[in-house]
Write a protein that holds these residues in place. Sequence first.
Motif, mmCIF file in Angstrom:
data_model
loop_
_atom_site.group_PDB
_atom_site.id
_atom_site.type_symbol
_atom_site.label_atom_id
_atom_site.label_comp_id
_atom_site.label_asym_id
_atom_site.label_seq_id
_atom_site.Cartn_x
_atom_site.Cartn_y
_atom_site.Cartn_z
ATOM 1 N N THR A 119 0.845 -1.191 0.000
ATOM 2 C CA THR A 119 0.000 0.000 0.000
ATOM 3 C C THR A 119 0.880 1.241 0.000
ATOM 4 O OG1 THR A 119 -1.782 -1.107 1.208
ATOM 5 C CG2 THR A 119 -1.724 1.300 1.316
ATOM 6 N N GLN A 120 0.529 2.218 -0.811
ATOM 7 C CA GLN A 120 1.210 3.509 -0.763
ATOM 8 C C GLN A 120 0.570 4.333 0.345
ATOM 9 O OE1 GLN A 120 3.860 4.536 -2.957
ATOM 10 N NE2 GLN A 120 4.052 6.018 -1.306
ATOM 11 N N ALA A 121 1.318 4.553 1.424
ATOM 12 C CA ALA A 121 0.765 5.235 2.581
ATOM 13 C C ALA A 121 0.777 6.745 2.441
ATOM 14 C CB ALA A 121 1.538 4.830 3.837
ATOM 15 N N LEU A 122 1.829 7.277 1.796
ATOM 16 C CA LEU A 122 2.042 8.724 1.838
ATOM 17 C C LEU A 122 3.122 9.115 0.837
ATOM 18 C CD1 LEU A 122 1.732 11.483 3.641
ATOM 19 C CD2 LEU A 122 3.818 10.671 4.737
ATOM 20 N N PHE A 123 3.010 10.307 0.272
ATOM 21 C CA PHE A 123 4.133 10.974 -0.384
ATOM 22 C C PHE A 123 3.890 12.472 -0.299
ATOM 23 C CE2 PHE A 123 1.147 10.137 -3.884
ATOM 24 C CZ PHE A 123 1.068 11.391 -4.498
ATOM 25 N N ASN A 124 4.871 13.265 -0.724
ATOM 26 C CA ASN A 124 4.797 14.714 -0.614
ATOM 27 C C ASN A 124 4.377 15.351 -1.932
ATOM 28 O OD1 ASN A 124 5.820 14.355 1.951
ATOM 29 N ND2 ASN A 124 7.813 15.247 1.522
ATOM 30 N N ALA A 125 3.655 16.439 -1.838
ATOM 31 C CA ALA A 125 3.389 17.275 -2.997
ATOM 32 C C ALA A 125 4.688 17.937 -3.452
ATOM 33 C CB ALA A 125 2.342 18.325 -2.644
ATOM 34 N N PRO A 126 4.755 18.418 -4.691
ATOM 35 C CA PRO A 126 5.968 19.086 -5.154
ATOM 36 C C PRO A 126 6.379 20.222 -4.220
ATOM 37 C CG PRO A 126 4.526 18.654 -7.011
ATOM 38 C CD PRO A 126 3.745 18.299 -5.777
ATOM 39 N N PRO A 127 7.675 20.286 -3.837
ATOM 40 C CA PRO A 127 8.120 21.232 -2.811
ATOM 41 C C PRO A 127 8.815 22.471 -3.338
ATOM 42 C CG PRO A 127 9.813 19.596 -3.125
ATOM 43 C CD PRO A 127 8.736 19.302 -4.155
ATOM 44 N N GLY A 128 8.766 22.714 -4.647
ATOM 45 C CA GLY A 128 9.662 23.707 -5.223
ATOM 46 C C GLY A 128 10.960 23.026 -5.619
ATOM 47 N N ASN A 129 12.038 23.771 -5.612
ATOM 48 C CA ASN A 129 13.349 23.227 -5.997
ATOM 49 C C ASN A 129 14.016 22.621 -4.763
ATOM 50 O OD1 ASN A 129 15.921 22.641 -6.937
ATOM 51 N ND2 ASN A 129 16.049 24.482 -8.192
ATOM 52 N N PHE A 130 13.741 21.348 -4.532
ATOM 53 C CA PHE A 130 14.240 20.680 -3.333
ATOM 54 C C PHE A 130 15.762 20.618 -3.333
ATOM 55 C CE2 PHE A 130 14.932 17.091 -0.416
ATOM 56 C CZ PHE A 130 14.027 17.381 0.598
ATOM 57 N N ASP A 131 16.354 20.334 -4.479
ATOM 58 C CA ASP A 131 17.812 20.219 -4.557
ATOM 59 C C ASP A 131 18.506 21.535 -4.257
ATOM 60 O OD1 ASP A 131 17.616 17.544 -5.189
ATOM 61 O OD2 ASP A 131 17.739 17.869 -7.354
ATOM 62 N N ALA A 132 17.818 22.647 -4.496
ATOM 63 C CA ALA A 132 18.377 23.973 -4.208
ATOM 64 C C ALA A 132 18.065 24.439 -2.791
ATOM 65 C CB ALA A 132 17.855 24.990 -5.209
ATOM 66 N N GLY A 133 17.413 23.570 -2.000
ATOM 67 C CA GLY A 133 17.148 23.899 -0.607
ATOM 68 C C GLY A 133 15.739 24.325 -0.288
ATOM 69 N N GLU A 134 14.856 24.397 -1.279
ATOM 70 C CA GLU A 134 13.476 24.760 -0.981
ATOM 71 C C GLU A 134 12.772 23.588 -0.296
ATOM 72 O OE1 GLU A 134 12.502 28.197 -4.244
ATOM 73 O OE2 GLU A 134 11.883 26.154 -4.759
ATOM 74 N N ARG A 135 11.879 23.930 0.622
ATOM 75 C CA ARG A 135 11.209 22.907 1.428
ATOM 76 C C ARG A 135 9.711 23.157 1.493
ATOM 77 N NH1 ARG A 135 15.243 20.927 0.306
ATOM 78 N NH2 ARG A 135 16.803 19.884 1.617
ATOM 79 N N GLY A 136 9.137 23.354 0.324
ATOM 80 C CA GLY A 136 7.704 23.567 0.249
ATOM 81 C C GLY A 136 7.367 24.970 -0.197
ATOM 82 N N LEU A 137 6.114 25.124 -0.661
ATOM 83 C CA LEU A 137 5.662 26.386 -1.231
ATOM 84 C C LEU A 137 4.396 26.919 -0.574
ATOM 85 C CD1 LEU A 137 6.011 25.367 -5.003
ATOM 86 C CD2 LEU A 137 7.678 26.630 -3.625
ATOM 87 N N ALA A 138 3.767 26.148 0.274
ATOM 88 C CA ALA A 138 2.381 26.432 0.651
ATOM 89 C C ALA A 138 2.205 27.731 1.416
ATOM 90 C CB ALA A 138 1.813 25.265 1.464
ATOM 91 N N CYS A 139 3.236 28.236 2.090
ATOM 92 C CA CYS A 139 3.074 29.478 2.858
ATOM 93 C C CYS A 139 3.588 30.704 2.115
ATOM 94 C CB CYS A 139 3.754 29.365 4.222
ATOM 95 S SG CYS A 139 5.567 29.548 4.190
ATOM 96 N N LEU A 140 4.084 30.539 0.898
ATOM 97 C CA LEU A 140 4.779 31.627 0.208
ATOM 98 C C LEU A 140 3.821 32.394 -0.715
ATOM 99 C CD1 LEU A 140 8.078 29.741 -0.709
ATOM 100 C CD2 LEU A 140 7.567 31.115 1.337
ATOM 101 N N PRO A 141 3.542 33.662 -0.415
ATOM 102 C CA PRO A 141 2.555 34.413 -1.209
ATOM 103 C C PRO A 141 2.910 34.547 -2.682
ATOM 104 C CG PRO A 141 2.979 35.526 0.880
ATOM 105 C CD PRO A 141 3.997 34.429 0.772
ATOM 106 N N ASP A 142 4.205 34.564 -3.010
ATOM 107 C CA ASP A 142 4.593 34.753 -4.405
ATOM 108 C C ASP A 142 4.717 33.447 -5.178
ATOM 109 O OD1 ASP A 142 6.795 33.941 -2.956
ATOM 110 O OD2 ASP A 142 8.225 35.154 -4.096
ATOM 111 N N ARG A 143 4.341 32.321 -4.554
ATOM 112 C CA ARG A 143 4.469 31.021 -5.222
ATOM 113 C C ARG A 143 3.122 30.277 -5.274
ATOM 114 N NH1 ARG A 143 10.011 29.602 -4.667
ATOM 115 N NH2 ARG A 143 9.650 27.897 -6.137
ATOM 116 N N ASP A 173 0.595 30.230 -7.416
ATOM 117 C CA ASP A 173 0.261 29.566 -8.683
ATOM 118 C C ASP A 173 1.090 28.305 -8.879
ATOM 119 O OD1 ASP A 173 -1.588 31.513 -9.223
ATOM 120 O OD2 ASP A 173 -0.315 32.622 -10.630
ATOM 121 N N GLU A 174 2.374 28.374 -8.545
ATOM 122 C CA GLU A 174 3.239 27.207 -8.694
ATOM 123 C C GLU A 174 2.804 26.079 -7.768
ATOM 124 O OE1 GLU A 174 7.988 26.006 -8.250
ATOM 125 O OE2 GLU A 174 7.345 28.107 -8.065
ATOM 126 N N PHE A 175 2.467 26.432 -6.524
ATOM 127 C CA PHE A 175 1.992 25.418 -5.578
ATOM 128 C C PHE A 175 0.746 24.719 -6.115
ATOM 129 C CE2 PHE A 175 -1.235 24.545 -2.329
ATOM 130 C CZ PHE A 175 -0.627 23.486 -1.685
#
Length: 270
Positions: free
Chosen positions: A55-79, A81-83
């Motif tokens: 069973t697939q229990a869980l995964f994450n929605a796209p977080p922005g550029n994870f490799d560049a250090g971004e850790r999610g977009l949901a609280c960012l007013p300028d992102r 549309d991307e979220f």
Amino acid sequence: MPRFAANLSMLYNEHAFVDRFAAAAADGFDAVEYLFPYAVPAAELAARLQQQGLTQALFNAPPGNFDAGERGLACLPDRVDEFRRGFIDQALPYAAALGCQRVHVMAGLVPAGADRGALRDTYLDNLAWAAQQAAPHGVNVLIEPINTRDIPGFFLNRQDEAHAIVQAVGAPNLKVQFDLYHCQIVEGDLAMKIKQHLPTGRVGHFQIAGVPERHEPDLGEVHFPYLFSLLDSLGWDGFVGCEYRPRDTSPGGTSAGLGWLRAWRAAQAA
């Protein structure tokens, strides 16, 4: 009885990602989770799940550029549309293909000089929108407080904050991802917080790791068998994600480190 899910982003790293499903099934896991599925076609992941009876229990929605250090977009007013594009175009289609009922939405990092009130408003708006989009698909949207040592500057750090946000949004399919490792580092008092929050119905998933090194849960300052028994006593039959780094990094190290799980299962069968 808790159902343990192997986190394939951290466990079985001696194998290619798509081969970790078989390794987890061979060790008796019946569910898996991981950070992000998007590098592998959904059909291939679904086939691996079906082949191994997982069973697939869980995964994450796209977080922005994870490799560049971004850790999610949901609280960012300028992102915003991307979220929302990532949630609609990637997260929900993968959830449907994998039969996954839980998608974790990472809050994001607080930008320097940002107004936390504006970030919170954006976060609540995005969560309400995501929960509305997910509901027809039977998907729960999860938010997770993360400790400030592993991810400095992360917007959401405490259980009470997360539960207040879920209450403020008021969507029945918005839940808290209760990571006991993060909670112990930030605030502790794990048993009492489980007793406080689990009966509310706002907890959608648990995760574990030993504290402080984030290795197996039989190493460190937290006595997890007690907490597993507590979850049992409170009627939790959902998933517990094993999101830790095996202390033995050699081939076979993940399996060798599962003595804690074998002991727990033996005790329950006795």
